[in-house]
Structure formats: structure tokens, C-alpha cells
Design a protein around this motif. Structure first.
Motif, mmCIF file in Angstrom:
data_model
loop_
_atom_site.group_PDB
_atom_site.id
_atom_site.type_symbol
_atom_site.label_atom_id
_atom_site.label_comp_id
_atom_site.label_asym_id
_atom_site.label_seq_id
_atom_site.Cartn_x
_atom_site.Cartn_y
_atom_site.Cartn_z
ATOM 1 N N LEU A 126 69.159 -31.715 -81.009
ATOM 2 C CA LEU A 126 68.274 -30.658 -80.208
ATOM 3 C C LEU A 126 67.021 -30.920 -80.240
ATOM 4 O O LEU A 126 66.487 -30.971 -79.011
ATOM 5 N N LEU A 130 66.878 -31.725 -76.418
ATOM 6 C CA LEU A 130 66.592 -30.325 -75.744
ATOM 7 C C LEU A 130 65.099 -29.862 -75.648
ATOM 8 O O LEU A 130 64.562 -29.463 -74.839
ATOM 9 N N SER A 176 73.615 -30.934 -77.212
ATOM 10 C CA SER A 176 72.256 -30.884 -76.703
ATOM 11 C C SER A 176 72.189 -31.421 -75.548
ATOM 12 O O SER A 176 71.221 -30.734 -74.575
#
Length: 261
Positions: A126, A130, A176
Motif C-alpha cells: 500500500l 497506493l 494495492s
């Protein structure tokens, strides 16, 4: 939190180095400008190499790319919100507006839902995919020029017949990348972006990188996607050699690909 490439004193520069500096300044002053988030990775290096002769290129990453015209090097232990603000202050010195901003940051880690370290491996994915994409979108609200391009990187693994899927061997990675694709879908209709922004995503399959060759020695890298292929597609989109609609999504399958609008 950042490191700018410093030129040596004029007296110590070779003629070739001085000529290179002049060339970089000429490109920066006369060209379109692109901001690459993750420009020190394998795909990022290919993107910067594709653009650097015709566009002025700024790189944001945890290490510099010497082929970029400007580098902002992040610190892994810095407060993320403060670091983002510092990045934007620094970008103002480079250019008030960019004609393209792309996030090619990311990475891959295995992670089964039953693994003891599933939380840490998912958090890592993540952070790499992200959060770097969210930072890219935030920067775009202030620094992307009108009628320009905003690109993100998903993964072919997580897309099947226009549906999202999670591979059981890479839960954090897939989550992600799915999140990045949802973010891109959200941003393509966001009023926070400049007028005429075209958001696009590229979704590579396994890429031919030194790391993949080392971790999968028994596989045939000739069947893998070259980072230069993806970089050229991004270059063609941003130079309008390929006409796209807002929300354009390119999904690669080995050496083949298809697009989804």
C-alpha cells in the motif's frame, strides 16, 4: 528530505559535462515538462529515458535518476504530510505547471492471507503503490496544466474481463493495485483536476527486470513485457501520437495487449 543534483564548480567541469549542462538547461526551458513519480525504478527509468530528449523531466523517488533533469529524493522516515508539502514547494522552483504527471512507483511482494506477516507485507504494498499514487493525484491538483495527462500504474494480474481479482499468492499486492485503479477511476471525473485532464492507466504483466530474472531463473524472460514497451506507450499518449479518451485503460498480456475505455 530532498537532494538536488549539484554541478561541480565551473573550473572542474569537463567540456562534455559543461555541454551536457547547457543541453539540459535548453531542454528544460524550451520543452514540455513531465513529473515522474517513481523514476528510479525499472519502469521509471524507462519512462525517463523515453522522454528526456524531448521533454524536461522531474523525478520524485527515494533515490535519484541521473537522466532526469531534476530530482527530488524522499526520506523513508519523514512525516508523509510534511514531506508532501516540501515536495510541492520544491516543485515550484522547477516549474509551475507540468503537461504530464505519471506515477510508475510500485513493487511486488508475495503474501498469502494465512501468512504471519500478511499485515506488514500488505502495508508495504500500500505504501509503495497506493500512497505514491495518492501523492501523485494531490500534486496534480496544483501542478498539472490544463488539457494535460495524468497516468497511473495498475497490474494486468488484477483485471479479468473488466472485473477485479485477487491472486491468493499476492493479496497485498493485488489489493494495492486494485486501489490504484479505483483511484484513477475516481479522479477521471474529479472537478479538482484541471479542465481537460485525461487520466489513464497502464497495467503491465510480468516485466523483464533484473529482479524478476533473479527471482525466477527458470522462467523465460523473452515472454515477459519489456519496460521500454510500456514507457513508449506512455510517451505516445502524452505526445498525442495515440489519441485517448479520459479514463483510458491499457492492459498487457505478455507481449499482447488490449485497451478498455
Amino acid at each position: 528530505f530532498f537532494l538536488m543534483i549539484r554541478r561541480p564548480p565551473r573550473s572542474t567541469q569537463s567540456r562534455s559535462s559543461a555541454a551536457s549542462d547547457v543541453y539540459k538547461r535548453q531542454v528544460y526551458m524550451s520543452s514540455k515538462k513531465i513529473l515522474v513519480v517513481g523514476g528510479a525504478g525499472n519502469l521509471g527509468k524507462a519512462v525517463i529515458n523515453a522522454f528526456r530528449l524531448q521533454w524536461a523531466v522531474a523525478n520524485i523517488d527515494y533515490s535519484e535518476n541521473k537522466n532526469a533533469h531534476h530530482n527530488i529524493v524522499l526520506k523513508s522516515n519523514a512525516d508523509p504530510d510534511q514531506q508532501l508539502e516540501n515536495v510541492k514547494k520544491t516543485l515550484t522552483n522547477f516549474s509551475p505547471k507540468f503537461q504530464a504527471i505519471v506515477s510508475v512507483a510500485g513493487g511486488f511482494t508475495l503474501g498469502d492471507i494465512s501468512d504471519k506477516d500478511i499485515l506488514s507485507s500488505t502495508d508495504k504494498m500500500l505504501q509503495m503503490s497506493l500512497l505514491s499514487s495518492i501523492m501523485t493525484g494531490n500534486i496534480a491538483t496544483e501542478f498539472l496544466d490544463a488539457n494535460s495527462f495524468l497516468g497511473f500504474t495498475g497490474a494486468a494480474t488484477v483485471v479479468k474481463e473488466n472485473n477485479f481479482v485477487i491472486a491468493d499468492y499476492a493479496v497485498g499486492y493485488c489489493l494495492s493495485k486494485i486501489s490504484v485503479l479505483h483511484l484513477a477511476t475516481f479522479l477521471k471525473d474529479s472537478p479538482k483536476l484541471p479542465t481537460g485532464t485525461k487520466v489513464f492507466t497502464v497495467n503491465p504483466t510480468t516485466m523483464d527486470t533484473p529482479q524478476n530474472r533473479q527471482s525466477m531463473p527458470n522462467e523465460d524472460p523473452n515472454k515477459w513485457l519489456k519496460p521500454e514497451v510500456v514507457a513508449q506507450d506512455i510517451f505516445d499518449v502524452c505526445n498525442q501520437k495515440v489519441k485517448i479518451e479520459n479514463g483510458w485503460n491499457k492492459i498487457y498480456s505478455c507481449c499482447l495487449l488490449y485497451t478498455s475505455d
